[in-house]
Write an enzyme that holds these catalytic residues in place. Structure first.
Site, PDB file in Angstrom:
ATOM      1  N   ASP A 150      52.441  46.457  49.686  1.00 53.55           N
ATOM      2  CA  ASP A 150      53.802  46.501  50.245  1.00 53.55           C
ATOM      3  C   ASP A 150      53.841  47.166  51.620  1.00 53.55           C
ATOM      4  O   ASP A 150      54.815  47.817  51.974  1.00 53.55           O
ATOM      5  CB  ASP A 150      54.768  47.241  49.295  1.00 53.55           C
ATOM      6  N   HIS A 155      55.185  38.447  49.426  1.00 51.66           N
ATOM      7  CA  HIS A 155      55.283  38.575  50.878  1.00 51.66           C
ATOM      8  C   HIS A 155      56.607  37.995  51.346  1.00 51.66           C
ATOM      9  O   HIS A 155      56.968  36.892  50.955  1.00 51.66           O
ATOM     10  CB  HIS A 155      54.149  37.813  51.582  1.00 51.66           C
ATOM     11  N   THR A 207      52.566  43.921  37.139  1.00 53.52           N
ATOM     12  CA  THR A 207      53.644  42.983  37.442  1.00 53.52           C
ATOM     13  C   THR A 207      53.882  42.014  36.275  1.00 53.52           C
ATOM     14  O   THR A 207      54.739  41.144  36.373  1.00 53.52           O
ATOM     15  CB  THR A 207      53.311  42.163  38.704  1.00 53.52           C
ATOM     16  N   GLN A 211      48.018  42.947  47.827  1.00 55.09           N
ATOM     17  CA  GLN A 211      47.981  44.339  47.340  1.00 55.09           C
ATOM     18  C   GLN A 211      47.396  45.259  48.423  1.00 55.09           C
ATOM     19  O   GLN A 211      47.573  44.966  49.588  1.00 55.09           O
ATOM     20  CB  GLN A 211      47.191  44.443  46.021  1.00 55.09           C
ATOM     21  N   THR A 218      58.984  42.072  41.395  1.00 51.22           N
ATOM     22  CA  THR A 218      59.608  42.559  40.168  1.00 51.22           C
ATOM     23  C   THR A 218      60.949  43.242  40.406  1.00 51.22           C
ATOM     24  O   THR A 218      61.646  43.565  39.452  1.00 51.22           O
ATOM     25  CB  THR A 218      58.679  43.575  39.466  1.00 51.22           C
ATOM     26  N   SER A 220      54.569  47.329  64.439  1.00 49.49           N
ATOM     27  CA  SER A 220      55.692  46.471  64.056  1.00 49.49           C
ATOM     28  C   SER A 220      56.947  47.327  63.965  1.00 49.49           C
ATOM     29  O   SER A 220      56.953  48.366  63.313  1.00 49.49           O
ATOM     30  CB  SER A 220      55.361  45.833  62.710  1.00 49.49           C
TER      31      SER A 220
END
Ligand code: IMP
Length: 430
Positions: free
Chosen positions: A13, A41, A130, A224, A301, A413
């Site tokens: 994440d 994603h 998950t 991941q 999730t 970013s």
């Protein structure tokens, strides 16, 4: 011509979707090499949000070849659903734009059931997965009883393969007190989807070898993060694949020399979903601030992510184990407005200072972070497109991160929009 591997340097994440999309514009081929539809994603292109789980991010860009490599575990029904969902958003995925390795292992309903059963049992085995069946599918692969994509092309031999698989699963299910699986149901589950997925099947190692020889640019898209790696992560609270860059070679069928540059996607703070150690976790107002500001809810999730300060010890370690050449630092703007910011620079373990995360589970749970506190900044960094747009304190923070982890920032970013990116070094450069 350089090929690039993108991996997460923390617990996933980190914002890989945006960076991979940004890089995929420069690439010819985008390859997934591990994990499955446990990944999530989010790409935002021209204000439109695309959520991908199994498909390589390049799939939304016309003219790119997307590849699912042998290192992935593939749920064929989830694949078809994701392709249909994208079609509903006007993105057409065809066998010309997507190829899947014939030797990819499949995730079946029995894997999903086993995953969910283990997670819901009270046996103290909860990992916080998950529940997509990822772990059980990899177990069957390594146990040499998996059904692979190519097996769907020869339905006459499929029944025998299912029997072999159930010779393992049914005794296990009996022991767990779960109803046994009928081989005919599994056959039907697979036969019903075969025609939809087989058109994508190909000899992926050969396609990649050809692409490499033609000087095409290949982007290897990890899922991941390195701390969820089955070997190098916080075992047993990890996923069931190798998530470090070395896996890009085995999970796609190329030699390690093909991997020229490893970009580690790194969030300016830390999050994790699921159980397991998290030394810099903030179960307080700071954690709430980061979670709310950073919209830290799982793409797959919907679970609330645990949040904490940046842990330079962990990222320094994954720079080493992951083979990271440079990082893309994401979500710096989430820290905007904080009066002071902490960075973990070492650990205390049983009265001793250490500069790495020990491998033992009990020691990982006991380490206490040693923090360096730095001054925050009032101005916003969101949407910055050059260093000149950043406040001096924010630049100082970035420089400190670089120094502590021992890797340079190649990309910064500053919002989910793909153009809000500061490019320091192009990973694809020769
Ligand atoms: P699994 O991969 O579903 O078996 O889950 C194992 C661990 O990896 C759990 O802690 C999950 O929350 C975590 N995990 C799996 N996929 C992702 C991801 O894409 N992002 C973040 N964590 C993940």
């Amino acid at each position: 011509m350089a090929n690039v591997v993108v991996i997460g340097s923390q617990w996933g994440d980190e914002g890989k979707g945006k960076i991979v999309d940004w890089l995929s514009e420069r690439a010819d081929v985008v390859v997934r090499f591990q994990g499955g539809h446990n990944a999530g994603h989010t790409l935002v292109i021209d204000g439109v949000s695309y959520k991908l789980s199994l498909l390589p991010s390049g799939v939304v860009r016309p003219g790119k070849l997307a590849i699912i490599g042998n290192g992935v575990v593939l749920d064929p029904h989830a694949l078809v659903a994701e392709i249909d969902r994208l079609a509903g958003q006007g993105v057409e995925v065809t066998p010309r734009s997507l190829r899947i390795a014939e030797n990819v292992s499949l995730i079946l309903s029995l894997h999903r059931e086993l995953d969910a059963f283990r997670e819901s049992s009270n046996a103290g085995t909860r990992i916080g997965t998950t529940k997509r069946g990822i772990g059980p599918a990899y177990e069957d692969k390594v146990g040499r009883r998996a059904i692979r994509l190519m097996d769907l092309a020869d339905l006459s031999t499929l029944k025998d393969k299912i029997e072999r698989l159930l010779a393992h699963h049914n005794p296990l299910r009996r022991g767990l007190g779960v109803a046994e699986v009928d081989p005919a149901a599994i056959y039907e589950e697979l036969a019903s989807v075969a025609d939809k997925v087989l058109p994508y099947m190909d000899i992926v190692w050969r396609i990649l070898d050809g692409a490499r020889r033609e000087g095409k640019r290949i982007l290897f898209e990890g899922a991941q993060g390195a701390l969820l790696d089955i070997d190098h992560g916080t075992y047993p609270f990890v996923t069931s694949s190798n998530t470090v860059a070395g896996q890009a070679a085995t999970g796609a069928g190329v030699g390690p020399g093909t991997l020229d540059y490893v970009l580690g996607i790194t969030k300016a703070y830390t999050t994790r979903v699921g159980e397991g150690p998290f030394p810099t976790e903030q179960q307080n107002a700071v954690g709430d601030f980061l979670g709310t500001r950073g919209h830290e809810f799982g793409t797959v999730t919907g679970r609330k992510r645990r949040c904490g300060w940046f842990d330079a010890v962990l990222v320094r370690q994954t720079v080493r184990t992951g083979g990271i050449n440079g990082i893309a630092l994401t979500k710096l703007d989430v820290l905007d407005g904080l009066e002071e910011i902490k960075i973990c620079v070492g650990y205390r373990l049983d009265g001793r200072e250490i500069d790495y995360l020990p491998a033992a589970q009990a020691a990982q749970a006991r380490v206490e972070p040693i923090y360096q506190t730095v001054e925050g900044w009032r101005e916003t960094t969101a949407g910055a497109r050059s260093w000149a747009d950043l406040p001096a304190q924010a630049i100082k923070y970035v420089r400190l991160v670089e120094e502590l982890i021992g890797a340079p920032v190649a990309l910064l970013s500053t919002s989910p929009e793909r153009d809000d990116t500061i490019l320091v070094e192009d990973p694809f450069q020769d």
